[in-house]
Write a protein that holds these residues in place. Sequence first.
Motif: not given
Length: 113
Positions: A12, A16, A35, A40
């Motif tokens: 993640r 990000d 994202t 996502i």
Amino acid sequence: MSPVPATIIARRAQLDATSALGLHLPDGRDVLLVTVHGKISAFVNRCPHQGVALQAEPNVFLEAGGELIQCAMHGALFLPDTGECVFGPCQGRHLEPVAVSVDAEGNIQLAGE
Ligand code: FES
């Protein structure tokens, strides 16, 4: 029978930081992860217009506003939640979705594994 370990394809935190990632999966598929507003989405990296990869530069899959997926070839725009093309030569067609999930440690994995 022991469960099959999940295939972790990214973290993640990586997504990000970049908002979009292109990946080559062990099963041979090229996919893109994006994202947008914290959600996502993943799709096979193949434009429904001419069947080519969407990006012209590594990990660049979103238009300048960061809201829509864009094909670099002819500028088609796709909704990140459904993959529907909303502008361009393949309007009304869809990117092929790839089901992913995120575990408590922030690992992005193929869903259903
Ligand atoms: S190949 Fe993607 S818009 Fe033409």
